[in-house]
Every structure is written in structure tokens, then in C-alpha cells.
Scaffold this motif. Structure first.
Motif, PDB file in Angstrom:
ATOM      1  N   ARG A 138      43.243  39.515  36.730  1.00 24.76           N
ATOM      2  CA  ARG A 138      42.812  40.889  36.444  1.00 24.76           C
ATOM      3  C   ARG A 138      42.113  40.936  35.081  1.00 24.76           C
ATOM      4  NH1 ARG A 138      47.427  43.177  36.172  1.00 24.76           N
ATOM      5  NH2 ARG A 138      47.655  43.328  38.407  1.00 24.76           N
ATOM      6  N   ASP A 139      42.681  40.265  34.100  1.00 25.76           N
ATOM      7  CA  ASP A 139      42.070  40.233  32.774  1.00 25.76           C
ATOM      8  C   ASP A 139      40.691  39.568  32.810  1.00 25.76           C
ATOM      9  OD1 ASP A 139      44.327  41.465  31.777  1.00 25.76           O
ATOM     10  OD2 ASP A 139      45.167  39.647  30.881  1.00 25.76           O
ATOM     11  N   VAL A 140      40.564  38.514  33.608  1.00 29.25           N
ATOM     12  CA  VAL A 140      39.274  37.834  33.731  1.00 29.25           C
ATOM     13  C   VAL A 140      38.239  38.764  34.368  1.00 29.25           C
ATOM     14  CG1 VAL A 140      38.040  35.910  34.818  1.00 29.25           C
ATOM     15  CG2 VAL A 140      40.304  35.531  33.831  1.00 29.25           C
ATOM     16  N   PHE A 141      38.630  39.477  35.406  1.00 32.03           N
ATOM     17  CA  PHE A 141      37.713  40.428  36.048  1.00 32.03           C
ATOM     18  C   PHE A 141      37.232  41.470  35.035  1.00 32.03           C
ATOM     19  CE2 PHE A 141      37.150  40.574  40.767  1.00 32.03           C
ATOM     20  CZ  PHE A 141      37.702  39.352  41.064  1.00 32.03           C
ATOM     21  N   VAL A 142      38.165  42.041  34.305  1.00 24.07           N
ATOM     22  CA  VAL A 142      37.822  43.092  33.339  1.00 24.07           C
ATOM     23  C   VAL A 142      36.855  42.551  32.286  1.00 24.07           C
ATOM     24  CG1 VAL A 142      38.766  44.521  31.478  1.00 24.07           C
ATOM     25  CG2 VAL A 142      39.895  44.467  33.705  1.00 24.07           C
ATOM     26  N   GLU A 143      37.172  41.395  31.764  1.00 26.32           N
ATOM     27  CA  GLU A 143      36.348  40.814  30.703  1.00 26.32           C
ATOM     28  C   GLU A 143      34.979  40.366  31.235  1.00 26.32           C
ATOM     29  OE1 GLU A 143      35.973  38.714  26.751  1.00 26.32           O
ATOM     30  OE2 GLU A 143      37.677  39.833  27.442  1.00 26.32           O
ATOM     31  N   ALA A 151      33.657  32.550  34.748  1.00 25.85           N
ATOM     32  CA  ALA A 151      34.814  32.909  33.912  1.00 25.85           C
ATOM     33  C   ALA A 151      36.125  32.505  34.586  1.00 25.85           C
ATOM     34  CB  ALA A 151      34.798  34.409  33.633  1.00 25.85           C
ATOM     35  N   ILE A 152      36.195  32.701  35.900  1.00 25.85           N
ATOM     36  CA  ILE A 152      37.417  32.309  36.626  1.00 25.85           C
ATOM     37  C   ILE A 152      37.583  30.786  36.570  1.00 25.85           C
ATOM     38  CG2 ILE A 152      38.526  32.223  38.891  1.00 25.85           C
ATOM     39  CD1 ILE A 152      37.140  34.934  39.503  1.00 25.85           C
ATOM     40  N   GLU A 153      36.500  30.064  36.804  1.00 27.29           N
ATOM     41  CA  GLU A 153      36.575  28.593  36.760  1.00 27.29           C
ATOM     42  C   GLU A 153      37.040  28.120  35.381  1.00 27.29           C
ATOM     43  OE1 GLU A 153      33.379  27.074  40.106  1.00 27.29           O
ATOM     44  OE2 GLU A 153      32.610  27.455  38.079  1.00 27.29           O
ATOM     45  N   ASP A 154      36.496  28.716  34.345  1.00 23.80           N
ATOM     46  CA  ASP A 154      36.895  28.327  32.982  1.00 23.80           C
ATOM     47  C   ASP A 154      38.359  28.653  32.713  1.00 23.80           C
ATOM     48  OD1 ASP A 154      34.370  27.382  32.452  1.00 23.80           O
ATOM     49  OD2 ASP A 154      33.766  29.122  31.259  1.00 23.80           O
ATOM     50  N   GLU A 155      38.752  29.860  33.067  1.00 26.91           N
ATOM     51  CA  GLU A 155      40.107  30.312  32.745  1.00 26.91           C
ATOM     52  C   GLU A 155      41.175  29.530  33.496  1.00 26.91           C
ATOM     53  OE1 GLU A 155      40.721  32.582  30.385  1.00 26.91           O
ATOM     54  OE2 GLU A 155      42.869  32.273  30.628  1.00 26.91           O
ATOM     55  N   PHE A 156      40.894  29.183  34.748  1.00 29.18           N
ATOM     56  CA  PHE A 156      41.906  28.523  35.574  1.00 29.18           C
ATOM     57  C   PHE A 156      41.648  27.029  35.734  1.00 29.18           C
ATOM     58  CE2 PHE A 156      42.305  32.978  36.682  1.00 29.18           C
ATOM     59  CZ  PHE A 156      43.685  33.156  36.710  1.00 29.18           C
ATOM     60  N   ASP A 157      40.630  26.532  35.067  1.00 31.78           N
ATOM     61  CA  ASP A 157      40.292  25.112  35.124  1.00 31.78           C
ATOM     62  C   ASP A 157      40.166  24.628  36.569  1.00 31.78           C
ATOM     63  OD1 ASP A 157      39.596  22.684  33.983  1.00 31.78           O
ATOM     64  OD2 ASP A 157      41.663  21.957  33.934  1.00 31.78           O
ATOM     65  N   VAL A 158      39.361  25.340  37.341  1.00 28.36           N
ATOM     66  CA  VAL A 158      39.085  24.983  38.733  1.00 28.36           C
ATOM     67  C   VAL A 158      37.571  24.977  38.927  1.00 28.36           C
ATOM     68  CG1 VAL A 158      41.226  25.956  39.651  1.00 28.36           C
ATOM     69  CG2 VAL A 158      39.173  27.391  39.524  1.00 28.36           C
ATOM     70  N   PHE A 204      38.920  40.837  44.888  1.00 28.69           N
ATOM     71  CA  PHE A 204      39.974  40.302  44.026  1.00 28.69           C
ATOM     72  C   PHE A 204      40.967  39.504  44.860  1.00 28.69           C
ATOM     73  CE2 PHE A 204      44.097  40.619  41.970  1.00 28.69           C
ATOM     74  CZ  PHE A 204      43.813  40.297  40.657  1.00 28.69           C
ATOM     75  N   LYS A 205      41.357  40.079  46.000  1.00 29.03           N
ATOM     76  CA  LYS A 205      42.341  39.423  46.868  1.00 29.03           C
ATOM     77  C   LYS A 205      41.847  38.062  47.345  1.00 29.03           C
ATOM     78  CE  LYS A 205      45.824  39.237  49.884  1.00 29.03           C
ATOM     79  NZ  LYS A 205      46.232  37.874  49.861  1.00 29.03           N
ATOM     80  N   VAL A 206      40.583  37.976  47.718  1.00 33.61           N
ATOM     81  CA  VAL A 206      40.024  36.695  48.154  1.00 33.61           C
ATOM     82  C   VAL A 206      40.064  35.702  46.993  1.00 33.61           C
ATOM     83  CG1 VAL A 206      37.909  35.526  48.906  1.00 33.61           C
ATOM     84  CG2 VAL A 206      38.583  37.680  49.968  1.00 33.61           C
ATOM     85  N   ALA A 207      39.758  36.165  45.787  1.00 33.62           N
ATOM     86  CA  ALA A 207      39.802  35.284  44.621  1.00 33.62           C
ATOM     87  C   ALA A 207      41.221  34.762  44.384  1.00 33.62           C
ATOM     88  CB  ALA A 207      39.284  36.011  43.383  1.00 33.62           C
ATOM     89  N   VAL A 208      42.210  35.632  44.547  1.00 34.48           N
ATOM     90  CA  VAL A 208      43.610  35.202  44.400  1.00 34.48           C
ATOM     91  C   VAL A 208      43.931  34.128  45.425  1.00 34.48           C
ATOM     92  CG1 VAL A 208      46.024  35.916  44.669  1.00 34.48           C
ATOM     93  CG2 VAL A 208      44.429  37.362  43.378  1.00 34.48           C
ATOM     94  N   ASP A 209      43.564  34.375  46.673  1.00 32.82           N
ATOM     95  CA  ASP A 209      43.845  33.406  47.742  1.00 32.82           C
ATOM     96  C   ASP A 209      43.169  32.064  47.459  1.00 32.82           C
ATOM     97  OD1 ASP A 209      45.313  35.360  49.031  1.00 32.82           O
ATOM     98  OD2 ASP A 209      43.734  35.830  50.478  1.00 32.82           O
ATOM     99  N   MET A 210      41.940  32.100  46.980  1.00 33.41           N
ATOM    100  CA  MET A 210      41.221  30.862  46.670  1.00 33.41           C
ATOM    101  C   MET A 210      41.906  30.114  45.536  1.00 33.41           C
ATOM    102  SD  MET A 210      37.220  31.888  46.872  1.00 33.41           S
ATOM    103  CE  MET A 210      36.453  32.334  48.413  1.00 33.41           C
ATOM    104  N   LEU A 211      42.295  30.838  44.508  1.00 32.03           N
ATOM    105  CA  LEU A 211      42.967  30.191  43.374  1.00 32.03           C
ATOM    106  C   LEU A 211      44.288  29.571  43.812  1.00 32.03           C
ATOM    107  CD1 LEU A 211      42.229  32.709  40.495  1.00 32.03           C
ATOM    108  CD2 LEU A 211      41.429  30.345  40.660  1.00 32.03           C
TER     109      LEU A 211
END
Length: 79
Positions: free
Chosen positions: A8-13, A45-52, A65-72
Motif C-alpha cells: 500500500r505504501d509503495v502504491f501511494v508513493e 517501485a514494487i520490484e525495488d521494494e520487494f527485490d523481485v 492491488f489484489k493482483v499485485a499481492v497475489d503476484m508478490l
């Protein structure tokens, strides 16, 4: 911090949106900030934050958002 909270923080930022936006129900193009340019910034940003690293198909399919959670979770990302 739970994965959803961190994401959520990554999305906002990354999208430059107010923290009061209901990010968990947000879908691609629901808001002006999540256009194609915003999408690429968000993915990076998601790739950087979660190192994926997402495959091209995943980048295209990340429609909410939900799809992003499932992918992570599928990639074994940790908060």
C-alpha cells in the motif's frame, strides 16, 4: 509490517496519491495517476521494494492491488 501494508505504501508513493485513497480496491486506470506511465513507475517501485522481478506477462497483467499481492506472494516476496 505486513505485505499488504508495505505494498500500500509503495502504491501511494509510486503513484503520488493521497494516503487516504482506497488502494486495496484500486484497479488500473481507476485514477488518473495509474495510467501507462504510472504503471511502469509502480512496477519498478514494487520490484525495488520487494527485490523481485516481474515477467513481461506479469507487468501487463498487474491490473489491481489484489493482483499485485497475489503476484508478490507467488514470487515468495516478504514484507
Amino acid at each position: 509490517m505486513a505485505l499488504n501494508d508495505k505494498l500500500r505504501d509503495v502504491f501511494v508513493e509510486a503513484l503520488g496519491i493521497d494516503a487516504s485513497v482506497d488502494v486495496e480496491n484500486l484497479k488500473y486506470r481507476d485514477i488518473e495517476e495509474w495510467d501507462s506511465v504510472g504503471h511502469m513507475a509502480l512496477v519498478a517501485a514494487i520490484e525495488d521494494e520487494f527485490d523481485v522481478e516481474f515477467a513481461t506477462d506479469q507487468v501487463i497483467d498487474m491490473s489491481s492491488f489484489k493482483v499485485a499481492v497475489d503476484m508478490l506472494e507467488g514470487l515468495g516476496a516478504k514484507a
